[in-house]
Design a protein around this motif. Structure first.
Motif, PDB file in Angstrom:
ATOM      1  N   HIS A 163       0.825  -1.210   0.000  1.00 36.59           N
ATOM      2  CA  HIS A 163       0.000   0.000   0.000  1.00 36.59           C
ATOM      3  C   HIS A 163       0.854   1.252   0.000  1.00 36.59           C
ATOM      4  O   HIS A 163       1.779   1.397   0.805  1.00 36.59           O
ATOM      5  CB  HIS A 163      -0.913   0.018   1.244  1.00 36.59           C
ATOM      6  CG  HIS A 163      -1.835   1.206   1.281  1.00 36.59           C
ATOM      7  ND1 HIS A 163      -1.476   2.410   1.837  1.00 36.59           N
ATOM      8  CD2 HIS A 163      -3.085   1.366   0.817  1.00 36.59           C
ATOM      9  CE1 HIS A 163      -2.481   3.267   1.722  1.00 36.59           C
ATOM     10  NE2 HIS A 163      -3.470   2.646   1.101  1.00 36.59           N
ATOM     11  N   TRP A 169      -4.101  -0.129  -2.291  1.00 35.46           N
ATOM     12  CA  TRP A 169      -3.642  -1.502  -2.056  1.00 35.46           C
ATOM     13  C   TRP A 169      -3.405  -2.237  -3.367  1.00 35.46           C
ATOM     14  O   TRP A 169      -4.245  -2.231  -4.262  1.00 35.46           O
ATOM     15  CB  TRP A 169      -4.675  -2.282  -1.234  1.00 35.46           C
ATOM     16  CG  TRP A 169      -4.608  -1.954   0.216  1.00 35.46           C
ATOM     17  CD1 TRP A 169      -5.481  -1.184   0.919  1.00 35.46           C
ATOM     18  CD2 TRP A 169      -3.607  -2.390   1.150  1.00 35.46           C
ATOM     19  NE1 TRP A 169      -5.074  -1.092   2.238  1.00 35.46           N
ATOM     20  CE2 TRP A 169      -3.932  -1.824   2.399  1.00 35.46           C
ATOM     21  CE3 TRP A 169      -2.461  -3.176   1.053  1.00 35.46           C
ATOM     22  CZ2 TRP A 169      -3.166  -2.035   3.550  1.00 35.46           C
ATOM     23  CZ3 TRP A 169      -1.697  -3.385   2.192  1.00 35.46           C
ATOM     24  CH2 TRP A 169      -2.054  -2.814   3.412  1.00 35.46           C
TER      25      TRP A 169
ATOM     26  N   GLU B  39     -12.204  -0.951   0.477  1.00 38.00           N
ATOM     27  CA  GLU B  39     -11.455  -0.799   1.737  1.00 38.00           C
ATOM     28  C   GLU B  39     -12.321  -0.292   2.880  1.00 38.00           C
ATOM     29  O   GLU B  39     -11.811   0.054   3.939  1.00 38.00           O
ATOM     30  CB  GLU B  39     -10.227   0.110   1.558  1.00 38.00           C
ATOM     31  CG  GLU B  39      -9.254  -0.416   0.511  1.00 38.00           C
ATOM     32  CD  GLU B  39      -8.057   0.497   0.263  1.00 38.00           C
ATOM     33  OE1 GLU B  39      -7.709   1.271   1.159  1.00 38.00           O
ATOM     34  OE2 GLU B  39      -7.476   0.424  -0.830  1.00 38.00           O
TER      35      GLU B  39
END
Lengths: 212, 212
Positions: A163, A169, B39
């Protein structure tokens, strides 16, 4: 006194069983996929890896922003050179490559996140014992966080999450790995690359991560 | 004639070696994680799974939109009931649950994407042979796409990618699985749940996916 010796031996035995930071085999061949959390990037590649010669060959199919690309890349870190090969047309592009070679290994400053079984531990062939390590690396711009999973036996890479502020990511999964080089020829520049001139494109020298 | 018989036998042998759609063991205990590509969502759960009794217990830690939650859930599909358990305060919330129980298995209409080794096949304990299946499921709103990976030996779930327009990609990873129930007690409602009244909250009956 005997009890003390026994205790020390037990303690040493237990400590010795903690997963240790390991280095992957110096010669590996296999496949990998890279995908971004943003779903913009998807890479599938076959790779050959030679940590002794500091060489990597990638034959990769890249899907980025709804467009598809194919790259046949040979990275020679010791020479600081990267070849972009077109075997069909027998042409070659030669570029500068950052000489810093990162061998596949658990970094020294990594912290053990945990040990786990992928699949099950109830039967033979049903599971894989892996260790997951986490840490940070300093980069040109800011810091990168990683979470790296390798097998307990053999230190074979399984997956890496990476990341940065810029990329978000990135998940790299390794599979179909074998120890050794299936085709050492792939790590040599093809004959038609001999005369390729070094392209001075004014950009920063390419590094490993810029291929994804 | 002998050659023909030999050829037929070889062909049957090869076909028989193609991975088959399998059903996971009816009793499983293990851990799982769920994360969304956005996320926003991250779940870590310990689970007990009983396909015979159509019961699942989840002890899960949920991180959603920068807030953390803990849920202790018992899903009894045969009875169409879900218990949300607070063991510290010995309280229980009882809700309706959609009775449709999906056993852990490769769906009938799935297509084999491929077979792969996680880790390496060069040494004992270094790799895990897995099959990845892909397909679509019809849902109330639109269609869901999935990519499901199970072990070749034992049909143990390894990971599932699931995509809908609403959720984006959800990745579920299974690990530390064992065949059997480590604690069958976890699949029974605790004594203090006996008197819990069924909450009529007017919402749709809860289904398995709404827990993530």
């Amino acid at each position: 006194m005997r009890c003390l010796i026994l205790l020390v031996c037990l303690a040493v035995g237990c400590l010795a069983q903690r997963p240790s930071k390991c280095r992957s085999p110096p010669l590996l061949t296999g496949s990998l996929s890279v995908s971004s959390a943003s779903e913009k990037l998807m890479v599938y590649a076959k790779y050959s890896y030679d940590a002794w010669g500091k060489r990597i060959h990638l034959n990769e199919f890249v899907h980025y922003n709804n467009k598809s690309y194919h790259f046949d890349l040979l990275l020679l870190f010791r020479e600081g050179v990267m070849y972009k090969i077109d075997r069909a047309n027998q042409t070659c592009i030669k570029r500068k490559l950052c000489r810093e070679f990162h061998p596949l290994q658990v970094p020294d400053n990594a912290t053990l996140l945990g040990q786990a079984i992928l699949g099950a531990s109830s039967g033979i062939g049903q599971g894989l014992l892996v260790n997951t390590w986490t840490g940070q690396v300093k980069m040109k711009q800011g810091t990168g966080k990683y979470m790296s999973t390798v097998t307990e036996f053999g230190c074979i890479p399984v997956s890496t999450l990476f990341h940065t502020e810029k990329t978000g990511w990135l998940v790299t999964s390794f599979f179909n790995n074998v120890i050794g080089l299936v085709d050492p020829q792939e790590l040599l520049p093809p004959s038609f690359c001999t005369d390729a001139r070094l392209e001075e494109n004014g950009e920063d020298p390419v590094n490993f991560f810029s291929f994804f």
